[in-house]
Design a protein around this motif. Structure first.
Motif, PDB file in Angstrom:
ATOM      1  N   LYS A  47       0.841  -1.201   0.000  1.00 57.99           N
ATOM      2  CA  LYS A  47       0.000   0.000   0.000  1.00 57.99           C
ATOM      3  C   LYS A  47       0.878   1.254   0.000  1.00 57.99           C
ATOM      4  N   ASP A  48       0.336   2.314  -0.568  1.00 56.22           N
ATOM      5  CA  ASP A  48       1.015   3.609  -0.575  1.00 56.22           C
ATOM      6  C   ASP A  48       0.784   4.299   0.769  1.00 56.22           C
ATOM      7  N   ASP A  49       1.872   4.718   1.418  1.00 58.30           N
ATOM      8  CA  ASP A  49       1.759   5.387   2.721  1.00 58.30           C
ATOM      9  C   ASP A  49       0.962   6.685   2.608  1.00 58.30           C
ATOM     10  N   LYS A  50       1.077   7.361   1.462  1.00 57.39           N
ATOM     11  CA  LYS A  50       0.447   8.679   1.320  1.00 57.39           C
ATOM     12  C   LYS A  50      -1.053   8.594   1.080  1.00 57.39           C
ATOM     13  N   THR A  51      -1.467   7.671   0.222  1.00 57.05           N
ATOM     14  CA  THR A  51      -2.875   7.667  -0.199  1.00 57.05           C
ATOM     15  C   THR A  51      -3.648   6.438   0.282  1.00 57.05           C
ATOM     16  N   GLY A  52      -2.934   5.433   0.717  1.00 55.68           N
ATOM     17  CA  GLY A  52      -3.602   4.190   1.112  1.00 55.68           C
ATOM     18  C   GLY A  52      -3.975   3.319  -0.080  1.00 55.68           C
ATOM     19  N   LYS A  53      -3.707   3.826  -1.297  1.00 56.48           N
ATOM     20  CA  LYS A  53      -3.995   3.024  -2.504  1.00 56.48           C
ATOM     21  C   LYS A  53      -2.911   1.962  -2.683  1.00 56.48           C
ATOM     22  N   ASP A  54      -3.131   1.056  -3.642  1.00 59.19           N
ATOM     23  CA  ASP A  54      -2.054   0.115  -3.979  1.00 59.19           C
ATOM     24  C   ASP A  54      -0.914   0.925  -4.583  1.00 59.19           C
ATOM     25  N   LEU A  55       0.283   0.731  -4.045  1.00 56.26           N
ATOM     26  CA  LEU A  55       1.410   1.570  -4.473  1.00 56.26           C
ATOM     27  C   LEU A  55       1.672   1.440  -5.976  1.00 56.26           C
ATOM     28  N   VAL A  56       1.545   0.217  -6.496  1.00 55.39           N
ATOM     29  CA  VAL A  56       1.841  -0.012  -7.918  1.00 55.39           C
ATOM     30  C   VAL A  56       0.952   0.864  -8.807  1.00 55.39           C
ATOM     31  N   ASP A  57      -0.264   1.158  -8.339  1.00 55.77           N
ATOM     32  CA  ASP A  57      -1.190   1.956  -9.145  1.00 55.77           C
ATOM     33  C   ASP A  57      -0.834   3.440  -9.186  1.00 55.77           C
ATOM     34  N   VAL A  58      -0.023   3.901  -8.243  1.00 59.52           N
ATOM     35  CA  VAL A  58       0.332   5.329  -8.273  1.00 59.52           C
ATOM     36  C   VAL A  58       1.751   5.552  -8.809  1.00 59.52           C
ATOM     37  N   ILE A  59       2.381   4.488  -9.262  1.00 55.89           N
ATOM     38  CA  ILE A  59       3.724   4.640  -9.841  1.00 55.89           C
ATOM     39  C   ILE A  59       3.591   4.956 -11.336  1.00 55.89           C
ATOM     40  N   LEU A  60       4.262   6.026 -11.753  1.00 56.06           N
ATOM     41  CA  LEU A  60       4.198   6.453 -13.154  1.00 56.06           C
ATOM     42  C   LEU A  60       4.840   5.395 -14.063  1.00 56.06           C
ATOM     43  N   ASP A  61       4.208   5.173 -15.225  1.00 58.56           N
ATOM     44  CA  ASP A  61       4.642   4.098 -16.126  1.00 58.56           C
ATOM     45  C   ASP A  61       5.781   4.527 -17.055  1.00 58.56           C
ATOM     46  N   LYS A  62       6.801   5.143 -16.502  1.00 62.03           N
ATOM     47  CA  LYS A  62       7.998   5.501 -17.284  1.00 62.03           C
ATOM     48  C   LYS A  62       9.167   4.757 -16.652  1.00 62.03           C
ATOM     49  N   ALA A  63       9.755   3.818 -17.414  1.00 66.28           N
ATOM     50  CA  ALA A  63      10.819   3.003 -16.804  1.00 66.28           C
ATOM     51  C   ALA A  63      12.189   3.630 -17.022  1.00 66.28           C
ATOM     52  N   GLY A  64      13.005   3.547 -16.002  1.00 65.74           N
ATOM     53  CA  GLY A  64      14.388   4.016 -16.124  1.00 65.74           C
ATOM     54  C   GLY A  64      15.300   2.876 -16.543  1.00 65.74           C
ATOM     55  N   SER A  65      16.548   3.211 -16.831  1.00 68.05           N
ATOM     56  CA  SER A  65      17.546   2.171 -17.105  1.00 68.05           C
ATOM     57  C   SER A  65      18.928   2.784 -16.951  1.00 68.05           C
ATOM     58  N   LYS A  66      19.887   1.900 -16.658  1.00 69.57           N
ATOM     59  CA  LYS A  66      21.246   2.403 -16.433  1.00 69.57           C
ATOM     60  C   LYS A  66      22.195   2.014 -17.560  1.00 69.57           C
ATOM     61  N   GLY A  67      21.699   1.254 -18.554  1.00 71.01           N
ATOM     62  CA  GLY A  67      22.522   1.021 -19.735  1.00 71.01           C
ATOM     63  C   GLY A  67      22.958  -0.410 -19.995  1.00 71.01           C
ATOM     64  N   THR A  68      22.910  -1.282 -18.985  1.00 73.52           N
ATOM     65  CA  THR A  68      23.449  -2.630 -19.224  1.00 73.52           C
ATOM     66  C   THR A  68      22.596  -3.440 -20.206  1.00 73.52           C
ATOM     67  N   GLY A  69      21.269  -3.199 -20.193  1.00 71.51           N
ATOM     68  CA  GLY A  69      20.409  -3.894 -21.156  1.00 71.51           C
ATOM     69  C   GLY A  69      20.736  -3.453 -22.569  1.00 71.51           C
ATOM     70  N   LYS A  70      20.889  -2.134 -22.729  1.00 80.76           N
ATOM     71  CA  LYS A  70      21.213  -1.582 -24.052  1.00 80.76           C
ATOM     72  C   LYS A  70      22.570  -2.120 -24.529  1.00 80.76           C
ATOM     73  N   TRP A  71      23.543  -2.174 -23.637  1.00 76.75           N
ATOM     74  CA  TRP A  71      24.862  -2.684 -24.029  1.00 76.75           C
ATOM     75  C   TRP A  71      24.755  -4.139 -24.506  1.00 76.75           C
ATOM     76  N   THR A  72      23.889  -4.903 -23.821  1.00 77.84           N
ATOM     77  CA  THR A  72      23.731  -6.313 -24.209  1.00 77.84           C
ATOM     78  C   THR A  72      23.214  -6.384 -25.642  1.00 77.84           C
ATOM     79  N   SER A  73      22.189  -5.578 -25.939  1.00 78.12           N
ATOM     80  CA  SER A  73      21.626  -5.580 -27.293  1.00 78.12           C
ATOM     81  C   SER A  73      22.654  -5.096 -28.306  1.00 78.12           C
ATOM     82  N   GLN A  74      23.358  -4.029 -27.961  1.00 79.67           N
ATOM     83  CA  GLN A  74      24.343  -3.481 -28.905  1.00 79.67           C
ATOM     84  C   GLN A  74      25.415  -4.521 -29.226  1.00 79.67           C
ATOM     85  N   ASP A  75      25.896  -5.208 -28.188  1.00 76.55           N
ATOM     86  CA  ASP A  75      26.973  -6.163 -28.450  1.00 76.55           C
ATOM     87  C   ASP A  75      26.459  -7.384 -29.209  1.00 76.55           C
ATOM     88  N   ALA A  76      25.220  -7.780 -28.906  1.00 78.01           N
ATOM     89  CA  ALA A  76      24.643  -8.907 -29.642  1.00 78.01           C
ATOM     90  C   ALA A  76      24.526  -8.554 -31.120  1.00 78.01           C
TER      91      ALA A  76
END
Ligand code: NAP
Length: 470
Positions: free
Chosen positions: A244-273
């Motif tokens: 649950k979200d401490d602020k709203t009491g809703k399910d936390l997953v529902d208040v998380i914005l659907d923009k994913a971050g990344s640090k680059g290792t996935g991209k490097w895997t694809s690039q090298d492949a």
């Protein structure tokens, strides 16, 4: 403890460094941590467990002076320039024969360069992948060391002590020459991207498409985690869905914005492949979907134009859940298969001598992609360590075939409803192409020869041919 000489030094007391150092101290090693800004030094000392030997400092020269020789020093700083900056400062303080370990997610080409430069100067250098996040570093990560073979015995007892254990065996093993450790960690992260994408797609079909609530989905993932899908990523998904979200009491997953971050290792895997000519579409799509997720404003605009319904109607609930389970199992098997096929080829091409049985063995515990499936992979690679693709193993083939039919049904449902399932789709597409004795690439060869005189080979005769098409 004024004259104490310490066993191990760690540079960078961030999330990973601090926790790994505390873990080493728990195992009886006297450890010294350095951080350039003093706050993290204070934080480390405040977390020190009574009876353990830890010292923190912001004085790099002091740290070097108080380490036993040959010195063993690990860097856990951000990949890229920070690693070079720390090495530039550190090297003049060291003696030849000292051992430097880069435990961060460095790009393997940087590791190759640093290995060469430092070896020429008389130092030992190892690129070591560490997986398991904060909790793993503190309680037992999976550790992927590669590089200087001569140096490994000097750090092996420590790495084995702090690593995760499966059936009493440490989740660490020497993984090969040069940048092998960082290469394996990079591919580990690529597979991690793939499986996370697949889980998100299954969640989307069942939640947004079919309307299962988060608490129903929590139960679904709980059950899945007790069977063939048992894994760290399924387990945390189970737990995420009931938070649950401490602020709203809703399910936390529902208040998380659907923009994913990344640090680059996935991209490097694809690039090298891509560079190596190895097909890993599940991982490629996972990287690509994170990029697409980032352009939220455009997606909102497009949603208004294309207005899709995205509702799964008329499906039997239990059957749909079982199809989802099998589709996730299928995609997960394919995701591992692609990553491991890349490791097989990279090992050959770059002369890394990566032992695949050891790789899957140490991934069984501590790391983000740990799962019971890796026991099956370990059996397969133990029987045949040079398998070019794990899908050629009879045991794995049995598993893949057992979930193929329901994967097709699940995808048909998702595609009809307009729910994006790119990761699952390309996993099935990869499988269908890989197990096709004939592909339509004869036509592509004809087109290439038609417009560019690129020539072709024939099915009935040796040689290289060119046709006059017009
Ligand atoms: P973090 O919490 O952000 O800590 C980074 C540390 O690097 C800080 O102590 C920082 O010192 C130090 N640093 C950065 N630039 C420096 C420089 N130029 N000179 C000296 N020190 C410098 O990072 P982290 O999450 O522990 O990650 C460390 C490495 O492990 C990264 O390569 C990361 O990709 C990898 N890794 C992370 C995870 C994870 O779950 N977090 C898992 C596996 C691997 P200051 O405090 O002075 O800024």
């Amino acid at each position: 403890m004024a004259d104490q000489l310490y066993d191990f030094g760690l540079i960078g007391l961030g999330v990973m460094g601090r926790n790994l150092l505390l873990n080493m101290a728990d195992h009886g090693f006297a450890v010294l941590g350095y951080n350039r800004s003093p706050q993290k030094v204070t934080d480390l000392e405040s977390e020190m467990v009574p009876g353990t030997t830890i010292k923190g400092t912001s004085d790099l020269a002091l740290m070097v002076k108080e380490l036993k020789t040959p010195r063993r020093i690990m860097l856990l700083v951000q990949a890229g320039k920070p690693v070079d900056a720390v090495l530039d400062e550190l090297i003049p303080l060291l003696d030849k024969g000292d051992i430097i370990i880069d435990g961060g997610n460095s790009h393997y080409t940087d590791t190759n360069r640093r290995t060469r430069t430092l070896q020429e100067k008389g130092f030992h250098f190892m690129g070591v992948g560490v997986s398991g996040g904060e909790e793993g570093a503190r309680r037992g990560p999976s550790i992927m060391p590669g590089g200087d073979r001569e140096a490994y015995p000097h750090v092996q007892p420590m790495l084995e002590a702090v690593s995760a254990k499966v059936n009493g065996e440490p989740c660490v093993a020497y993984l090969g020459n040069g940048a092998a450790g960082h290469y394996v960690k990079m591919v580990h992260n690529g597979i991690e991207y793939g499986i996370m994408q697949l889980i998100s797609e299954v969640y989307d079909v069942l939640h947004r498409g079919y309307g299962l609530s988060n608490s129903e989905l929590h139960e679904v993932f709980r059950e899945w985690n007790e069977g063939q899908l048992q894994s760290f990523l399924v387990e945390i998904t189970r737990d995420i869905l009931k938070k649950k979200d401490d602020k709203t009491g809703k399910d936390l997953v529902d208040v998380i914005l659907d923009k994913a971050g990344s640090k680059g290792t996935g991209k490097w895997t694809s690039q090298d492949a891509m560079d190596l000519g190895i097909s890993i579409p599940t991982i490629d799509v996972a990287v690509s979907m994170r990029s697409l997720s980032a352009i939220k404003a455009e997606r909102v605009e497009a949603a208004a134009i294309y207005n899709s319904n995205t509702k799964v109607s008329g499906a039997d609930k239990d059957e749909l859940i079982e199809q989802a389970r099998q589709a996730l199992l299928f995609g997960t098997l394919i995701s591992y298969a692609q990553g491991l096929a890349l490791l097989h080829e990279a090992s050959r091409e770059y002369n890394l001598e990566i032992p695949l049985p050891q790789v899957v063995k140490i991934w069984r515990g501590g790391c983000i992609i740990r799962s019971t499936l890796l026991e099956d992979y370990y059996k397969a690679y133990t029987a045949n360590p040079s398998l070019p693709n794990i899908l050629l193993d009879a045991g794995i083939a049995g598993l893949v075939k057992s979930c193929e039919a329901k994967t097709r049904s699940f995808l048909a449902t998702a595609v009809s409803a307009g729910i994006p399932v790119s990761g699952l789709s390309v996993s099935l597409g990869y499988f269908d192409a890989y197990r096709s004795a004939t592909m339509p690439t004869n036509l592509i060869q004809a087109q290439r020869d038609f417009f560019g005189a690129h020539t072709f080979q024939r099915t009935d005769e040796e040689g290289i041919f060119h046709a006059h098409w017009q």
